[in-house]
Design a protein around this motif. Structure first.
Motif, PDB file in Angstrom:
ATOM      1  N   VAL A 152      16.969  23.734 -27.231  1.00  0.00           N
ATOM      2  CA  VAL A 152      16.819  22.517 -26.669  1.00  0.00           C
ATOM      3  C   VAL A 152      17.488  21.359 -27.560  1.00  0.00           C
ATOM      4  CG1 VAL A 152      14.553  20.911 -26.496  1.00  0.00           C
ATOM      5  CG2 VAL A 152      14.142  23.167 -26.245  1.00  0.00           C
ATOM      6  N   SER A 153      18.041  20.421 -26.582  1.00  0.00           N
ATOM      7  CA  SER A 153      18.729  19.502 -27.025  1.00  0.00           C
ATOM      8  C   SER A 153      17.889  18.205 -27.630  1.00  0.00           C
ATOM      9  CB  SER A 153      19.783  18.859 -26.001  1.00  0.00           C
ATOM     10  OG  SER A 153      18.991  18.053 -25.204  1.00  0.00           O
ATOM     11  N   PRO A 154      18.393  17.304 -28.354  1.00  0.00           N
ATOM     12  CA  PRO A 154      17.688  16.231 -28.830  1.00  0.00           C
ATOM     13  C   PRO A 154      16.851  15.333 -27.823  1.00  0.00           C
ATOM     14  CG  PRO A 154      19.480  16.451 -30.096  1.00  0.00           C
ATOM     15  CD  PRO A 154      19.677  17.390 -29.229  1.00  0.00           C
ATOM     16  N   SER A 155      17.777  15.405 -26.765  1.00  0.00           N
ATOM     17  CA  SER A 155      17.150  14.604 -25.515  1.00  0.00           C
ATOM     18  C   SER A 155      16.118  15.362 -24.799  1.00  0.00           C
ATOM     19  CB  SER A 155      18.232  14.347 -24.359  1.00  0.00           C
ATOM     20  OG  SER A 155      18.802  15.489 -23.937  1.00  0.00           O
ATOM     21  N   GLY A 156      15.737  16.634 -25.050  1.00  0.00           N
ATOM     22  CA  GLY A 156      14.647  17.423 -24.444  1.00  0.00           C
ATOM     23  C   GLY A 156      15.286  18.395 -23.295  1.00  0.00           C
ATOM     24  N   LEU A 157      16.358  18.410 -22.981  1.00  0.00           N
ATOM     25  CA  LEU A 157      17.285  19.262 -21.958  1.00  0.00           C
ATOM     26  C   LEU A 157      17.405  20.587 -22.547  1.00  0.00           C
ATOM     27  CD1 LEU A 157      20.056  17.352 -20.679  1.00  0.00           C
ATOM     28  CD2 LEU A 157      18.100  17.605 -19.487  1.00  0.00           C
ATOM     29  N   LEU A 158      17.098  21.677 -21.922  1.00  0.00           N
ATOM     30  CA  LEU A 158      17.285  23.002 -22.271  1.00  0.00           C
ATOM     31  C   LEU A 158      18.463  23.500 -21.684  1.00  0.00           C
ATOM     32  CD1 LEU A 158      14.026  22.588 -21.354  1.00  0.00           C
ATOM     33  CD2 LEU A 158      13.912  25.060 -22.066  1.00  0.00           C
ATOM     34  N   TRP A 159      19.285  24.105 -22.478  1.00  0.00           N
ATOM     35  CA  TRP A 159      20.415  24.612 -22.472  1.00  0.00           C
ATOM     36  C   TRP A 159      20.432  26.226 -22.696  1.00  0.00           C
ATOM     37  CZ3 TRP A 159      25.572  22.494 -22.208  1.00  0.00           C
ATOM     38  CH2 TRP A 159      25.579  21.123 -21.866  1.00  0.00           C
ATOM     39  N   ALA A 160      20.835  27.031 -21.509  1.00  0.00           N
ATOM     40  CA  ALA A 160      20.926  28.340 -21.551  1.00  0.00           C
ATOM     41  C   ALA A 160      22.020  28.842 -21.226  1.00  0.00           C
ATOM     42  CB  ALA A 160      19.591  28.891 -20.588  1.00  0.00           C
ATOM     43  N   GLY A 161      22.254  30.158 -21.839  1.00  0.00           N
ATOM     44  CA  GLY A 161      23.302  30.993 -21.546  1.00  0.00           C
ATOM     45  C   GLY A 161      23.042  32.174 -20.672  1.00  0.00           C
ATOM     46  N   GLY A 215      23.862  15.738 -28.573  1.00  0.00           N
ATOM     47  CA  GLY A 215      23.396  16.113 -27.143  1.00  0.00           C
ATOM     48  C   GLY A 215      24.336  17.475 -26.806  1.00  0.00           C
ATOM     49  N   SER A 216      25.527  17.557 -27.554  1.00  0.00           N
ATOM     50  CA  SER A 216      26.210  18.862 -27.136  1.00  0.00           C
ATOM     51  C   SER A 216      25.807  20.148 -27.665  1.00  0.00           C
ATOM     52  CB  SER A 216      27.711  18.654 -27.671  1.00  0.00           C
ATOM     53  OG  SER A 216      27.709  18.562 -29.067  1.00  0.00           O
ATOM     54  N   VAL A 217      26.141  21.083 -27.420  1.00  0.00           N
ATOM     55  CA  VAL A 217      25.627  22.574 -28.038  1.00  0.00           C
ATOM     56  C   VAL A 217      26.795  23.603 -28.282  1.00  0.00           C
ATOM     57  CG1 VAL A 217      23.537  22.668 -26.676  1.00  0.00           C
ATOM     58  CG2 VAL A 217      25.443  23.622 -25.858  1.00  0.00           C
ATOM     59  N   LEU A 218      26.764  24.153 -29.344  1.00  0.00           N
ATOM     60  CA  LEU A 218      27.598  25.229 -29.616  1.00  0.00           C
ATOM     61  C   LEU A 218      27.300  26.424 -29.052  1.00  0.00           C
ATOM     62  CD1 LEU A 218      28.408  24.264 -33.464  1.00  0.00           C
ATOM     63  CD2 LEU A 218      29.628  23.720 -31.375  1.00  0.00           C
ATOM     64  N   ALA A 219      28.206  27.291 -28.517  1.00  0.00           N
ATOM     65  CA  ALA A 219      27.702  28.586 -27.816  1.00  0.00           C
ATOM     66  C   ALA A 219      28.840  29.510 -28.403  1.00  0.00           C
ATOM     67  CB  ALA A 219      27.673  28.491 -26.398  1.00  0.00           C
ATOM     68  N   VAL A 220      28.628  30.739 -28.613  1.00  0.00           N
ATOM     69  CA  VAL A 220      29.407  31.765 -28.974  1.00  0.00           C
ATOM     70  C   VAL A 220      29.390  32.925 -27.784  1.00  0.00           C
ATOM     71  CG1 VAL A 220      30.003  33.526 -30.729  1.00  0.00           C
ATOM     72  CG2 VAL A 220      29.074  31.572 -31.561  1.00  0.00           C
ATOM     73  N   SER A 221      30.520  33.166 -27.380  1.00  0.00           N
ATOM     74  CA  SER A 221      30.522  34.261 -26.227  1.00  0.00           C
ATOM     75  C   SER A 221      30.453  35.651 -26.790  1.00  0.00           C
ATOM     76  CB  SER A 221      31.657  34.073 -25.533  1.00  0.00           C
ATOM     77  OG  SER A 221      32.955  34.453 -25.940  1.00  0.00           O
ATOM     78  N   ASP A 222      30.501  36.622 -25.742  1.00  0.00           N
ATOM     79  CA  ASP A 222      30.409  38.059 -26.471  1.00  0.00           C
ATOM     80  C   ASP A 222      31.769  38.194 -27.002  1.00  0.00           C
ATOM     81  OD1 ASP A 222      31.777  37.992 -24.069  1.00  0.00           O
ATOM     82  OD2 ASP A 222      30.857  40.017 -23.422  1.00  0.00           O
ATOM     83  N   LEU A 273      33.903  30.609 -29.857  1.00  0.00           N
ATOM     84  CA  LEU A 273      33.099  29.447 -30.068  1.00  0.00           C
ATOM     85  C   LEU A 273      33.229  28.405 -29.232  1.00  0.00           C
ATOM     86  CD1 LEU A 273      30.805  28.194 -31.777  1.00  0.00           C
ATOM     87  CD2 LEU A 273      32.451  27.522 -33.379  1.00  0.00           C
ATOM     88  N   ARG A 274      32.463  27.667 -28.469  1.00  0.00           N
ATOM     89  CA  ARG A 274      32.571  26.428 -27.486  1.00  0.00           C
ATOM     90  C   ARG A 274      31.757  25.483 -27.932  1.00  0.00           C
ATOM     91  NH1 ARG A 274      33.427  30.863 -23.804  1.00  0.00           N
ATOM     92  NH2 ARG A 274      35.592  30.894 -22.793  1.00  0.00           N
ATOM     93  N   ARG A 275      32.199  24.342 -27.848  1.00  0.00           N
ATOM     94  CA  ARG A 275      31.350  23.182 -27.742  1.00  0.00           C
ATOM     95  C   ARG A 275      31.090  22.702 -26.507  1.00  0.00           C
ATOM     96  NH1 ARG A 275      31.372  18.267 -32.175  1.00  0.00           N
ATOM     97  NH2 ARG A 275      29.245  17.475 -31.698  1.00  0.00           N
ATOM     98  N   LEU A 276      29.863  22.443 -25.945  1.00  0.00           N
ATOM     99  CA  LEU A 276      29.859  22.227 -24.518  1.00  0.00           C
ATOM    100  C   LEU A 276      28.829  20.830 -24.415  1.00  0.00           C
ATOM    101  CD1 LEU A 276      28.536  25.696 -23.246  1.00  0.00           C
ATOM    102  CD2 LEU A 276      30.595  24.771 -23.217  1.00  0.00           C
ATOM    103  N   ARG A 277      29.333  20.000 -23.263  1.00  0.00           N
ATOM    104  CA  ARG A 277      28.664  18.665 -23.303  1.00  0.00           C
ATOM    105  C   ARG A 277      28.130  18.645 -21.856  1.00  0.00           C
ATOM    106  NH1 ARG A 277      31.466  15.045 -26.416  1.00  0.00           N
ATOM    107  NH2 ARG A 277      29.959  15.639 -28.165  1.00  0.00           N
ATOM    108  N   LEU A 278      27.058  18.099 -21.615  1.00  0.00           N
ATOM    109  CA  LEU A 278      26.825  17.647 -20.315  1.00  0.00           C
ATOM    110  C   LEU A 278      27.817  16.173 -19.952  1.00  0.00           C
ATOM    111  CD1 LEU A 278      25.184  18.142 -17.734  1.00  0.00           C
ATOM    112  CD2 LEU A 278      23.450  16.858 -18.280  1.00  0.00           C
ATOM    113  N   THR A 279      28.487  16.231 -19.168  1.00  0.00           N
ATOM    114  CA  THR A 279      29.287  14.949 -18.672  1.00  0.00           C
ATOM    115  C   THR A 279      28.854  14.272 -17.572  1.00  0.00           C
ATOM    116  OG1 THR A 279      31.156  16.063 -17.779  1.00  0.00           O
ATOM    117  CG2 THR A 279      31.448  15.850 -20.098  1.00  0.00           C
TER     118      THR A 279
END
Length: 125
Positions: A58-67, A103-110, A114-120
């Motif tokens: 859950v981001s600080p703005s309350g959005l859920l990010w899911a992979g 508001g961005s998230v860090l994600a690690v793939s299989d 490592l990627r930093r993602l942001r909703l633009t």
């Protein structure tokens, strides 16, 4: 022992709290995401997705990010509406996403990328 409440959930993958602690988000291996009232355990809403949600935060703005295992990144609002989907990220996500204060998230793939993602932007429909 004293239980405030107890609830049987199906093969939970991840459990995450809302930023205010009032909601518990539970994803399972069948692709369901449930929002539970943390005080009572009552189901607020439940949504089904095409693949299990392997990483949820859950981001600080309350959005859920899911992979997902298929490499999708989903952004879901607090009412369970899918507001963004990114299909071309590439690889499966199995580890927890990390929400950043901006508001961005860090994600690690299989594959260990490592990627930093942001909703633009959000496209209608």
């Amino acid at each position: 022992q004293y239980f405030v409440w107890e609830l049987k959930i199906s093969s939970a993958q991840h459990v995450e709290f809302s930023r205010d602690g009032l909601v518990i988000y539970v994803s399972d291996r069948q692709g369901r995401l449930s929002a539970l009232d943390s005080e009572t355990g009552f189901l607020r809403w439940e949504k089904g997705f095409s693949a299990p949600l392997n990483a949820v935060t859950v981001s600080p703005s309350g959005l859920l990010w899911a992979g997902t295992a298929s490499g999708e990144v989903l952004v879901i609002d607090a009412q369970g509406a899918l507001i963004a989907r990114r299909l071309d990220v590439g690889r499966a996500f199995y580890s927890q996403f990390l929400a950043m204060n901006d508001g961005s998230v860090l994600a690690v793939s299989d594959r260990g990328v490592l990627r930093r993602l942001r909703l633009t932007s959000v496209r209608p429909g």
